[in-house]
Design a protein around this motif. Sequence first.
Motif, PDB file in Angstrom:
ATOM      1  N   ALA A 143     125.595  -3.706  -3.928  1.00 57.71           N
ATOM      2  CA  ALA A 143     124.211  -3.646  -4.425  1.00 57.71           C
ATOM      3  C   ALA A 143     124.191  -3.225  -5.888  1.00 57.71           C
ATOM      4  CB  ALA A 143     123.398  -2.664  -3.583  1.00 57.71           C
ATOM      5  N   GLU A 144     125.034  -2.239  -6.258  1.00 54.02           N
ATOM      6  CA  GLU A 144     125.099  -1.791  -7.643  1.00 54.02           C
ATOM      7  C   GLU A 144     125.627  -2.899  -8.558  1.00 54.02           C
ATOM      8  OE1 GLU A 144     127.254   1.747 -10.169  1.00 54.02           O
ATOM      9  OE2 GLU A 144     126.741   2.111  -8.067  1.00 54.02           O
ATOM     10  N   LYS A 145     126.606  -3.655  -8.093  1.00 56.11           N
ATOM     11  CA  LYS A 145     127.154  -4.764  -8.880  1.00 56.11           C
ATOM     12  C   LYS A 145     126.090  -5.838  -9.105  1.00 56.11           C
ATOM     13  CE  LYS A 145     130.619  -8.405  -8.826  1.00 56.11           C
ATOM     14  NZ  LYS A 145     129.677  -9.489  -9.032  1.00 56.11           N
ATOM     15  N   GLU A 146     125.306  -6.116  -8.080  1.00 60.71           N
ATOM     16  CA  GLU A 146     124.252  -7.124  -8.201  1.00 60.71           C
ATOM     17  C   GLU A 146     123.234  -6.712  -9.266  1.00 60.71           C
ATOM     18  OE1 GLU A 146     120.697  -8.836  -5.400  1.00 60.71           O
ATOM     19  OE2 GLU A 146     122.605  -8.367  -4.425  1.00 60.71           O
ATOM     20  N   ILE A 147     122.870  -5.443  -9.264  1.00 61.72           N
ATOM     21  CA  ILE A 147     121.923  -4.951 -10.275  1.00 61.72           C
ATOM     22  C   ILE A 147     122.545  -5.047 -11.666  1.00 61.72           C
ATOM     23  CG2 ILE A 147     120.738  -2.883 -11.103  1.00 61.72           C
ATOM     24  CD1 ILE A 147     120.334  -2.106  -8.153  1.00 61.72           C
ATOM     25  N   SER A 148     123.817  -4.647 -11.766  1.00 59.90           N
ATOM     26  CA  SER A 148     124.496  -4.724 -13.074  1.00 59.90           C
ATOM     27  C   SER A 148     124.574  -6.162 -13.566  1.00 59.90           C
ATOM     28  CB  SER A 148     125.900  -4.125 -12.980  1.00 59.90           C
ATOM     29  OG  SER A 148     125.823  -2.750 -12.703  1.00 59.90           O
ATOM     30  N   ASP A 149     124.858  -7.089 -12.663  1.00 61.75           N
ATOM     31  CA  ASP A 149     124.910  -8.498 -13.045  1.00 61.75           C
ATOM     32  C   ASP A 149     123.556  -8.979 -13.576  1.00 61.75           C
ATOM     33  OD1 ASP A 149     127.567  -8.653 -12.372  1.00 61.75           O
ATOM     34  OD2 ASP A 149     127.222  -9.618 -10.407  1.00 61.75           O
ATOM     35  N   LYS A 150     122.484  -8.543 -12.952  1.00 62.62           N
ATOM     36  CA  LYS A 150     121.145  -8.926 -13.418  1.00 62.62           C
ATOM     37  C   LYS A 150     120.876  -8.345 -14.806  1.00 62.62           C
ATOM     38  CE  LYS A 150     118.990  -9.559  -8.910  1.00 62.62           C
ATOM     39  NZ  LYS A 150     117.966  -9.088  -7.979  1.00 62.62           N
ATOM     40  N   LEU A 151     121.280  -7.086 -14.995  1.00 62.28           N
ATOM     41  CA  LEU A 151     121.082  -6.470 -16.312  1.00 62.28           C
ATOM     42  C   LEU A 151     121.893  -7.193 -17.392  1.00 62.28           C
ATOM     43  CD1 LEU A 151     121.027  -2.676 -15.417  1.00 62.28           C
ATOM     44  CD2 LEU A 151     119.145  -4.012 -16.343  1.00 62.28           C
ATOM     45  N   PHE A 152     123.124  -7.561 -17.080  1.00 64.67           N
ATOM     46  CA  PHE A 152     123.961  -8.270 -18.043  1.00 64.67           C
ATOM     47  C   PHE A 152     123.382  -9.662 -18.355  1.00 64.67           C
ATOM     48  CE2 PHE A 152     127.671  -5.648 -16.274  1.00 64.67           C
ATOM     49  CZ  PHE A 152     127.435  -4.614 -17.167  1.00 64.67           C
ATOM     50  N   ALA A 153     122.851 -10.313 -17.312  1.00 65.28           N
ATOM     51  CA  ALA A 153     122.227 -11.625 -17.539  1.00 65.28           C
ATOM     52  C   ALA A 153     121.014 -11.477 -18.436  1.00 65.28           C
ATOM     53  CB  ALA A 153     121.843 -12.258 -16.210  1.00 65.28           C
ATOM     54  N   ALA A 154     120.200 -10.436 -18.186  1.00 62.43           N
ATOM     55  CA  ALA A 154     119.017 -10.203 -19.019  1.00 62.43           C
ATOM     56  C   ALA A 154     119.441  -9.905 -20.456  1.00 62.43           C
ATOM     57  CB  ALA A 154     118.188  -9.062 -18.444  1.00 62.43           C
ATOM     58  N   ASN A 155     120.526  -9.154 -20.622  1.00 61.62           N
ATOM     59  CA  ASN A 155     121.027  -8.831 -21.955  1.00 61.62           C
ATOM     60  C   ASN A 155     121.477 -10.097 -22.686  1.00 61.62           C
ATOM     61  OD1 ASN A 155     121.768  -7.176 -24.113  1.00 61.62           O
ATOM     62  ND2 ASN A 155     123.840  -6.888 -23.324  1.00 61.62           N
ATOM     63  N   SER A 156     122.153 -10.989 -21.987  1.00 65.59           N
ATOM     64  CA  SER A 156     122.592 -12.229 -22.631  1.00 65.59           C
ATOM     65  C   SER A 156     121.396 -13.108 -22.997  1.00 65.59           C
ATOM     66  CB  SER A 156     123.568 -12.990 -21.735  1.00 65.59           C
ATOM     67  OG  SER A 156     122.918 -13.501 -20.617  1.00 65.59           O
ATOM     68  N   TYR A 157     120.333 -13.112 -22.159  1.00 69.60           N
ATOM     69  CA  TYR A 157     119.130 -13.870 -22.499  1.00 69.60           C
ATOM     70  C   TYR A 157     118.475 -13.298 -23.760  1.00 69.60           C
ATOM     71  CZ  TYR A 157     119.144 -16.450 -18.059  1.00 69.60           C
ATOM     72  OH  TYR A 157     119.470 -17.267 -17.015  1.00 69.60           O
ATOM     73  N   VAL A 158     118.455 -11.963 -23.881  1.00 69.96           N
ATOM     74  CA  VAL A 158     117.865 -11.338 -25.064  1.00 69.96           C
ATOM     75  C   VAL A 158     118.685 -11.709 -26.294  1.00 69.96           C
ATOM     76  CG1 VAL A 158     117.436  -9.104 -26.185  1.00 69.96           C
ATOM     77  CG2 VAL A 158     116.732  -9.470 -23.821  1.00 69.96           C
ATOM     78  N   LYS A 159     120.000 -11.696 -26.180  1.00 72.91           N
ATOM     79  CA  LYS A 159     120.867 -12.047 -27.315  1.00 72.91           C
ATOM     80  C   LYS A 159     120.641 -13.495 -27.757  1.00 72.91           C
ATOM     81  CE  LYS A 159     123.535  -8.320 -27.497  1.00 72.91           C
ATOM     82  NZ  LYS A 159     123.557  -7.403 -28.579  1.00 72.91           N
ATOM     83  N   ASN A 160     120.363 -14.376 -26.794  1.00 74.44           N
ATOM     84  CA  ASN A 160     120.132 -15.792 -27.101  1.00 74.44           C
ATOM     85  C   ASN A 160     118.664 -16.091 -27.385  1.00 74.44           C
ATOM     86  OD1 ASN A 160     122.862 -16.404 -26.740  1.00 74.44           O
ATOM     87  ND2 ASN A 160     122.571 -16.825 -24.557  1.00 74.44           N
ATOM     88  N   VAL A 161     117.850 -15.056 -27.478  1.00 69.90           N
ATOM     89  CA  VAL A 161     116.420 -15.130 -27.757  1.00 69.90           C
ATOM     90  C   VAL A 161     115.701 -15.995 -26.708  1.00 69.90           C
ATOM     91  CG1 VAL A 161     114.688 -15.421 -29.588  1.00 69.90           C
ATOM     92  CG2 VAL A 161     117.060 -15.013 -30.213  1.00 69.90           C
ATOM     93  N   GLN A 162     116.053 -15.785 -25.473  1.00 65.87           N
ATOM     94  CA  GLN A 162     115.356 -16.417 -24.338  1.00 65.87           C
ATOM     95  C   GLN A 162     114.602 -15.299 -23.613  1.00 65.87           C
ATOM     96  OE1 GLN A 162     118.726 -18.084 -22.310  1.00 65.87           O
ATOM     97  NE2 GLN A 162     118.491 -20.069 -23.314  1.00 65.87           N
ATOM     98  N   LEU A 163     113.507 -14.872 -24.209  1.00 65.91           N
ATOM     99  CA  LEU A 163     112.806 -13.671 -23.747  1.00 65.91           C
ATOM    100  C   LEU A 163     112.102 -13.868 -22.402  1.00 65.91           C
ATOM    101  CD1 LEU A 163     111.368 -12.510 -27.182  1.00 65.91           C
ATOM    102  CD2 LEU A 163     113.470 -11.793 -26.037  1.00 65.91           C
ATOM    103  N   ALA A 164     111.587 -15.059 -22.141  1.00 67.33           N
ATOM    104  CA  ALA A 164     110.895 -15.309 -20.866  1.00 67.33           C
ATOM    105  C   ALA A 164     111.868 -15.193 -19.697  1.00 67.33           C
ATOM    106  CB  ALA A 164     110.242 -16.680 -20.885  1.00 67.33           C
ATOM    107  N   GLU A 165     113.063 -15.745 -19.861  1.00 58.63           N
ATOM    108  CA  GLU A 165     114.078 -15.655 -18.799  1.00 58.63           C
ATOM    109  C   GLU A 165     114.532 -14.209 -18.610  1.00 58.63           C
ATOM    110  OE1 GLU A 165     114.183 -17.841 -21.275  1.00 58.63           O
ATOM    111  OE2 GLU A 165     114.284 -19.824 -20.381  1.00 58.63           O
ATOM    112  N   ALA A 166     114.662 -13.490 -19.717  1.00 57.49           N
ATOM    113  CA  ALA A 166     115.055 -12.078 -19.626  1.00 57.49           C
ATOM    114  C   ALA A 166     113.998 -11.269 -18.887  1.00 57.49           C
ATOM    115  CB  ALA A 166     115.291 -11.506 -21.021  1.00 57.49           C
ATOM    116  N   GLU A 167     112.713 -11.528 -19.170  1.00 53.37           N
ATOM    117  CA  GLU A 167     111.639 -10.826 -18.459  1.00 53.37           C
ATOM    118  C   GLU A 167     111.642 -11.151 -16.972  1.00 53.37           C
ATOM    119  OE1 GLU A 167     107.775  -9.742 -20.960  1.00 53.37           O
ATOM    120  OE2 GLU A 167     108.165 -11.898 -20.875  1.00 53.37           O
TER     121      GLU A 167
END
Length: 141
Positions: free
Chosen positions: A85-109
């Motif tokens: 469960a903790e890994k799944e949450i971390s994976d979501k956070l990392f995905a959101a971070n990569s979306y922010v880096k690529n300026v894909q804010l809607a996907e990150a939200e």
Amino acid sequence: MSTNNPKKENKSMYLYTALIFVVALILIILAFFSQTNISRLGKRADEFATAPPEVTNTSSPQSDELAKLANMASELDRENTALKAEKEISDKLFAANSYVKNVQLAEAEAVIAEIDETTLSDDQKILLEDLKTKINEGKEQ
């Protein structure tokens, strides 16, 4: 006039009395043998009744080791579930971070909206707050 022979009447009375006595004696004998037969059958029924197995408190090294392994297995299973469960949450956070880096804010939200903030660790909360700040800054621009 009819003359009844008193000897014949007495003889038939004795015969009826003897017959009743014999029948009563036969019934008593039958009842006695039936009762002993019922008692004997009752004892046989007790022989066939299965007693619950007795629990022996013999503590052998193998049984102690098996008990420890069983406890360890269930504990490891719970720990494994928590880590997944903790890994799944971390994976979501990392995905959101990569979306922010690529300026894909809607996907990150969208990814951040799926995360339950009550289950986050302290480090994950810091990362989440940082991501929210970056998303808000990106929307303002």
